[in-house]
Design an enzyme around this catalytic site. Structure first.
Site, mmCIF file in Angstrom:
data_model
loop_
_atom_site.group_PDB
_atom_site.id
_atom_site.type_symbol
_atom_site.label_atom_id
_atom_site.label_comp_id
_atom_site.label_asym_id
_atom_site.label_seq_id
_atom_site.Cartn_x
_atom_site.Cartn_y
_atom_site.Cartn_z
ATOM 1 N N GLU A 30 0.837 -1.212 0.000
ATOM 2 C CA GLU A 30 0.000 0.000 0.000
ATOM 3 C C GLU A 30 0.868 1.258 0.000
ATOM 4 O OE1 GLU A 30 -2.402 -1.565 3.326
ATOM 5 O OE2 GLU A 30 -4.138 -1.059 2.089
ATOM 6 N N GLU A 38 -3.832 -9.612 2.984
ATOM 7 C CA GLU A 38 -4.647 -9.364 4.175
ATOM 8 C C GLU A 38 -5.714 -10.425 4.426
ATOM 9 O OE1 GLU A 38 -3.434 -7.065 2.309
ATOM 10 O OE2 GLU A 38 -2.847 -5.322 3.506
#
Ligand SMILES: NC(=O)c1ccc[n+]([C@@H]2O[C@H](COP(=O)([O-])OP(=O)(O)OC[C@H]3O[C@@H](n4cnc5c(N)ncnc54)[C@H](O)[C@@H]3O)[C@@H](O)[C@H]2O)c1
Length: 723
Positions: free
Chosen positions: A105, A125
């Protein structure tokens, strides 16, 4: 403590380096350092471009998972990443190692990305039951389109830099030194007057992001992540990227991510994440002992297990001598291995060249002399202790004196086999699961005399084979007979029949499922109820696959069958005695038509169960799903508590890893011991005590469970107290 971030200047270039060993996790201090760096560099008009890179072996490999339980700590990743993106100078991410989760990210929030060819990038995730929460679900669709972004998020596994460049996730591959290449790239951008390129300002390409596509990908994700909600939430977040403004999308993502991180599912998966890592740390094992080098392996027996183990070893680049007693069995084994590889090539899991390479590593033969000069011997002949002892006895006269010796036995007393080898210190159990080339679990059994070197080597081997190695003891710390334990250990001087996994299955789960048949529940009813609970497969479908003769034989040869009182695996054993061996004979608990694998209810099984129930004086009644769940799952907890008290398993987390990776226990419930903690041990104990009063013998509450329930503690607390 050195600061985890630093700034170095090279003229008008600023290089921000993150240095937070071991994996540069995006902890609160890294976030604070990065934010401060970006704020000061943004204000500095002498800066023309910024490079963000990492020291050590990897780019930021994720968030600091330990922070997940402590709520929001400022500055948040969102604040930091927005500051990166809003920087008025072009910001280049320089990737090496693995840029995962928050690391990926961060890279997405940079304006440009370069990477070494070996770098990997991804958003894993979902494996932790959460969704990317630092802009990943909003920025990724803007870079590579909503369709590919959703795929990557749902697959939850990283892609290589070359593929990342192909889809537009990485701008430049750096063939040589990353630091030099990244600086040169940044200078090139300055020279071109490229300027910042905020990902948030890009439009989202929604081409092909339709309901049919989403449903299809979601179904595939649910298959891999049974019972998880996170895949649906990921879809919701990516959909928001296609429908809302960037800021609104970030809000939606944050809302979902914050709620989900506190969910039972995410807590359970976090527990397993840490438990899998803790399993490699064995109490009392010296960290300084180096493992033996393993390059050549002899596998004795080319049956169901031997061939799978051979494949696993070849996959890891080991040379394999596959040794059989029976020529037909050898050629069957080798043919099966070829078929496994051909199917992997067909599914594009490996290339045809890889298949050729791996098959070339496997050499089959009929002479035990092939063990000469190997580094490791893994025995996988039938579960017959005399046969196993004879084989290891013969090894003494052959030339493999330095090799690690291992048996794949699922239930037998390892110390007895080890003694027959004459080298018990070099002996371990390597309990692979079927199919061995697929199942991730490796139960490593420590004998009384297993040396640290042997154990360390077994753990290193597990890692090399890409398995989760969990060390368990062959026998209780003290003979259990002295502790008045009625069942479980206490067999043959404290040997744990079935070690951890199979003991809990045979003495708890399957025993009780079998008894429920006698009380009135049909096999498919029980299977469905436990599949609804989250098991990958119901107990009777599983037993039919494994073969009922195998279980009966091990109960008989170990003497367990004769020692247990009815009703103890009455139905399973009677089916096996009547030649109903499961799928392979076309009938077991179920019947199978024309070689198909679909289990079909069988009136013959019902008749047999009714006859047995009559003979045993068991009154049949309606059994509901809730009772099935409690009756089958709680014995796992009770037996698990005995196993912990005996020291057969070192930690409740080890049991959870064994059951979720080897036995299909739902990961979203964290394993049987974590599940028990989540129910509250007092509740579990009371229920077990009630069932003991009603059903007697096998339900006697484990003393450890009673003690913890009465003192208001959990298995996790008990485990922490002992660290
Ligand atoms: N099948 C499973 O699901 C499973 C799972 C875990 C562990 N295990 C354990 O693995 C071991 C092997 O089980 P399996 O299911 O592969 O059995 P299997 O019957 O499929 O294969 C055993 C093979 O060993 C060969 N063999 C017999 N004597 C031999 C000798 N003296 N030298 C060389 N080869 C010999 C046989 O010909 C046969 O091919 C057992 O100890 C079993 O308990 C089995």
């Amino acid at each position: 403590m050195p600061l985890p971030t630093s700034i170095r200047r090279e003229g008008s270039l600023a290089i921000v380096t993150i240095d937070n060993p071991p994996v540069n996790a995006m902890s609160a201090s890294v976030r604070a350092g990065l934010l401060a760096a970006m704020q000061s560099l943004s204000r500095d008009s002498s800066v023309e471009a910024v490079v963000i890179a990492c020291a050590g072996r990897t780019f930021v490999a994720g968030a600091d998972i330990r922070e997940f339980d402590s709520g929001v700590i400022e500055p948040t990743a969102r604040q930091v990443l927005n500051a990166v993106e809003r920087c008025p100078h072009p910001v280049v991410a320089a990737l090496h190692g693995t840029a995962l989760g928050a690391g990926a990210e961060l890279a997405l929030a940079c304006h440009y990305r370069c990477a070494v060819p070996g770098a990997r990038i991804g958003l894993p995730e979902l494996t932790l039951g959460i969704i990317p929460g630092a802009g990943g679900t909003q920025r990724l669709p803007r870079l590579i389109g909503a369709r590919r972004a959703l795929e990557l998020i749902l697959e939850a596994s990283p892609i290589g830099a070359t593929e990342a460049q192909r889809i537009g996730l990485i701008d430049r591959l750096i063939q040589d030194d990353l630091a030099t290449g990244a600086v040169a790239y940044a200078r090139e951008l300055i020279g071109e007057g490229a300027g910042p390129r905020p990902t948030s300002g890009l439009p989202v390409d929604s081409d092909g992001f339709d309901d049919a596509f989403i449903e299809q990908r979601l179904a595939a994700a649910h298959k891999r992540m049974r019972g998880q909600r996170a895949p649906d939430l990921a879809v919701e977040a990516v959909r928001a990227a296609t429908q809302l403004s960037f800021e609104e999308g970030l809000d939606r993502e944050a809302q979902i991510a914050l709620r989900q991180v506190k969910s039972a599912e995410a807590k359970a998966l976090r527990h397993l994440f840490f438990a899998e890592r803790a399993a490699a740390r064995v109490p009392g094992l010296s960290q300084s002992v180096p493992p033996l080098m393993i390059q050549r392996v002899a596998i004795i027996g080319a049956g169901t297990m031997g061939r799978g183990i051979a494949g696993t070893c070849a996959d890891a680049g080991l040379q394999v001598e596959l040794i059989e007693a029976d020529a037909q069995a050898l050629s069957n084994g080798l043919a099966a291995l070829r078929a496994i590889y051909e199917s992997a090539v067909g599914r594009e899991r490996i290339t045809a060249e890889q298949m050729t390479e791996r098959l070339a590593l496997i050499h089959g033969g009929l002479a035990l002399e092939a063990v000469n000069d190997v580094d490791l011997v893994i025995e996988a002949v039938p579960e017959d202790i005399e046969l196993k002892k004879r084989i290891f006895g013969r090894l003494g006269s052959l030339n493999c004196a330095g090799a690690l010796l291992a048996s794949n036995t699922s239930t037998l007393d390892l110390d007895e086999i080890a003694a027959a080898s004459g080298r018990p210190e070099s002996f371990v159990g390597l309990h692979f699961f079927s199919p061995a080339h697929v199942m991730r679990l490796l139960e490593i059994v420590r004998g009384r005399r297993t040396s640290d070197e042997a154990l360390v080597t077994a753990l290193a081997l597990a890692k090399r084979l890409r398995k989760v190695g969990v060390v368990v003891a062959n026998s209780a710390r003290e003979p259990l007979a002295a502790r008045g334990s009625e069942i479980g250990s206490g067999e043959r001087g404290g040997h744990s029949f079935g070690f951890v996994g199979n003991r809990m299955m045979l003495e708890g789960y399957l025993r009780e499922a079998d008894q429920l048949l006698l009380e009135g529940a049909a096999p498919d009813r029980i299977d469905r109820a436990l599949e609804r609970f989250g098991f990958a497969m119901g107990p009777f479908t599983m037993s039919d696959m494994a073969g009922l003769d195998v279980a009966l034989k091990s109960r008989e040869s170990s003497g367990i069958r004769a020692r247990r009182r009815p009703p103890y695996h009455e139905v399973a054993d009677e089916l096996a005695r009547r030649g109903r061996l499961g799928q392979k004979s076309g009938a077991g608990f179920y019947r199978y038509e024309g070689g198909a694998r679909t289990p079909l209810p069988d009136p013959e099984t019902t008749a047999l169960i009714e006859e047995l129930a009559r003979r045993l004086g068991i009154e049949r009644r309606t059994v509901n799903d809730e009772e099935i769940e409690v009756r089958c799952v709680y014995p796992l907890i009770n037996e698990g508590a005995k196993i912990l008290a005996e020291g057969i398993a070192y930690r409740p987390g080890d049991i959870d890893v064994i059951w979720t990776t080897g036995y299909g226990f739902p990961r979203v419930r964290g394993g049987p011991m974590f599940y028990a903690d989540s129910l509250g041990l007092a509740n579990v104990y009371e229920e077990i005590a009630r069932l003991y009063a009603r059903l007697g013998q096998y339900w006697q509450p484990a003393p450890l469970l009673k003690e913890l329930a009465e003192s208001g503690r959990s298995f996790a607390q008990w485990s922490n107290e002992r660290q």
